[in-house]
Motif scaffolding. Structure first.
Motif, PDB file in Angstrom:
ATOM      1  N   GLU A   1      17.539  81.013  36.983  1.00 31.53           N
ATOM      2  CA  GLU A   1      17.178  80.488  38.518  1.00 31.53           C
ATOM      3  C   GLU A   1      18.205  79.156  38.855  1.00 31.53           C
ATOM      4  O   GLU A   1      18.094  79.100  40.078  1.00 31.53           O
ATOM      5  CB  GLU A   1      15.745  79.908  38.076  1.00 31.53           C
ATOM      6  N   THR A   2      18.806  78.690  37.808  1.00 28.53           N
ATOM      7  CA  THR A   2      19.387  77.404  38.211  1.00 28.53           C
ATOM      8  C   THR A   2      20.765  77.180  37.228  1.00 28.53           C
ATOM      9  O   THR A   2      20.690  77.955  36.187  1.00 28.53           O
ATOM     10  CB  THR A   2      18.682  76.034  38.002  1.00 28.53           C
TER      11      THR A   2
ATOM     12  N   ARG B   1      20.664  84.345  39.297  1.00 29.58           N
ATOM     13  CA  ARG B   1      21.754  85.154  39.092  1.00 29.58           C
ATOM     14  C   ARG B   1      21.659  85.711  37.702  1.00 29.58           C
ATOM     15  O   ARG B   1      21.035  85.223  37.062  1.00 29.58           O
ATOM     16  CB  ARG B   1      23.203  84.336  38.660  1.00 29.58           C
TER      17      ARG B   1
ATOM     18  N   ASN C   1      30.041  81.050  43.621  1.00 31.07           N
ATOM     19  CA  ASN C   1      29.314  80.367  44.771  1.00 31.07           C
ATOM     20  C   ASN C   1      28.161  81.351  45.005  1.00 31.07           C
ATOM     21  O   ASN C   1      27.638  81.206  46.152  1.00 31.07           O
ATOM     22  CB  ASN C   1      30.070  80.324  45.892  1.00 31.07           C
ATOM     23  N   ALA C   2      27.580  82.537  44.289  1.00 33.17           N
ATOM     24  CA  ALA C   2      26.565  83.182  44.592  1.00 33.17           C
ATOM     25  C   ALA C   2      25.414  82.466  44.562  1.00 33.17           C
ATOM     26  O   ALA C   2      25.178  81.481  43.943  1.00 33.17           O
ATOM     27  CB  ALA C   2      26.511  84.499  43.583  1.00 33.17           C
ATOM     28  N   ARG C   3      24.333  82.906  45.207  1.00 34.18           N
ATOM     29  CA  ARG C   3      23.053  82.084  45.363  1.00 34.18           C
ATOM     30  C   ARG C   3      22.096  82.565  44.156  1.00 34.18           C
ATOM     31  O   ARG C   3      22.541  83.464  43.316  1.00 34.18           O
ATOM     32  CB  ARG C   3      22.295  82.912  46.388  1.00 34.18           C
ATOM     33  N   TRP C   4      21.377  81.588  43.834  1.00 36.41           N
ATOM     34  CA  TRP C   4      20.300  81.814  42.575  1.00 36.41           C
ATOM     35  C   TRP C   4      19.245  82.350  42.925  1.00 36.41           C
ATOM     36  O   TRP C   4      18.915  82.541  44.256  1.00 36.41           O
ATOM     37  CB  TRP C   4      20.094  80.536  42.230  1.00 36.41           C
TER      38      TRP C   4
ATOM     39  N   ASP D   1      17.214  86.710  34.630  1.00 31.47           N
ATOM     40  CA  ASP D   1      17.486  86.155  35.983  1.00 31.47           C
ATOM     41  C   ASP D   1      17.863  84.612  35.782  1.00 31.47           C
ATOM     42  O   ASP D   1      16.459  83.999  35.739  1.00 31.47           O
ATOM     43  CB  ASP D   1      16.271  86.496  36.892  1.00 31.47           C
TER      44      ASP D   1
ATOM     45  N   SER E   1      27.611  85.802  33.183  1.00 30.07           N
ATOM     46  CA  SER E   1      27.263  86.144  34.474  1.00 30.07           C
ATOM     47  C   SER E   1      28.257  86.920  35.153  1.00 30.07           C
ATOM     48  O   SER E   1      29.460  86.280  34.858  1.00 30.07           O
ATOM     49  CB  SER E   1      26.807  84.958  35.242  1.00 30.07           C
TER      50      SER E   1
ATOM     51  N   SER F   1       9.962  74.843  38.059  1.00 25.96           N
ATOM     52  CA  SER F   1      10.350  75.618  39.028  1.00 25.96           C
ATOM     53  C   SER F   1       9.156  76.388  39.631  1.00 25.96           C
ATOM     54  O   SER F   1       8.247  76.699  38.995  1.00 25.96           O
ATOM     55  CB  SER F   1      11.159  77.114  38.340  1.00 25.96           C
TER      56      SER F   1
ATOM     57  N   GLU G   1      28.359  87.142  38.568  1.00 34.79           N
ATOM     58  CA  GLU G   1      28.214  87.016  39.788  1.00 34.79           C
ATOM     59  C   GLU G   1      29.419  85.833  40.409  1.00 34.79           C
ATOM     60  O   GLU G   1      29.976  85.141  39.280  1.00 34.79           O
ATOM     61  CB  GLU G   1      26.833  86.022  39.969  1.00 34.79           C
ATOM     62  N   GLU G   2      29.638  86.069  41.564  1.00 39.88           N
ATOM     63  CA  GLU G   2      30.767  84.780  42.055  1.00 39.88           C
ATOM     64  C   GLU G   2      30.218  83.381  41.922  1.00 39.88           C
ATOM     65  O   GLU G   2      29.034  83.209  41.766  1.00 39.88           O
ATOM     66  CB  GLU G   2      30.967  84.951  43.622  1.00 39.88           C
TER      67      GLU G   2
END
Length: 199
Positions: free
Chosen positions: A157-158, A182, A177-180, A155, A172, A32, A174-175
């Protein structure tokens, strides 16, 4: 990125220690870019400003061919604002809903990475990622004995990182399709069980 070869490392690795400026200039590299940049540019700076603490896993003294820093993670305190708190309430302790204030105190493992040259390498049957997470859990449990906190947050990252954390109970909200990155959370009550699972 350098090619990696999975190694079986010594069963007794050195203890983690706080990051030094020399560590940040050691050429540590994982997969990363953001984790590499943080370690090089901000880890020691944040240590001095008390924003967070970066713990490094150094190489064994008798293995000079290994990278000087095998991996690292960061720890700090954080909170979830009221709006986000309501979304994740179902995975936090029930009593947290009666805490009397909107923000929920958490323990944050902000970053966790192992050197890319050691991908798949193990010590006593555990990957370096698992060893670092176990070490972070130990420190969090020591803090929890002295101060409040309802959950641990990371958090991811991927998708690979999310898969790693989910093995130890992190969830998680998060949705799909949420961005990374998450956010993923783990109840503090579950940390002890997850701590034993890592071991």
């Amino acid at each position: 990125m350098p090619s990696s070869t999975a190694l079986v490392l010594p069963g007794e690795l050195p203890p983690t220690r706080l990051c030094t400026r020399a560590d940040t200039q050691s050429g540590f590299e994982c997969e990363s870019t953001s984790l590499n940049n943080f370690f090089r540019d901000w880890a020691h700076r944040n240590e001095r400003s008390h924003a967070n603490k970066t713990w490094v896993l150094p190489r064994p003294d008798d293995r000079p061919e290994l990278p000087s820093v095998l991996g690292y993670y960061t720890l700090s305190a954080t909170v979830i604002p009221r709006a986000e708190y309501l979304r994740v309430l179902e995975i936090l302790p029930k009593q947290a809903s009666d805490a009397g204030y909107g923000d929920s105190p958490l323990y944050l493992i902000g970053r966790l990475a192992r050197h890319s040259a050691l991908r798949g390498s193990t010590s006593s049957g555990r990957t370096l990622g698992a060893i670092l997470l176990l070490d972070a859990f130990e420190r969090i449990l020591m803090c929890h004995a002295q101060m409040g906190g309802v959950a641990v947050v990371v958090d991811a990252e991927t998708a690979d990182a999310a898969g790693f954390y989910s093995k130890y109970g992190f969830v998680s909200q998060e949705e799909a399709n949420a961005r990374w990155p998450r956010k993923m959370l783990l109840r503090i009550e579950t940390v002890l069980k997850a701590f034993h699972a890592v071991r």
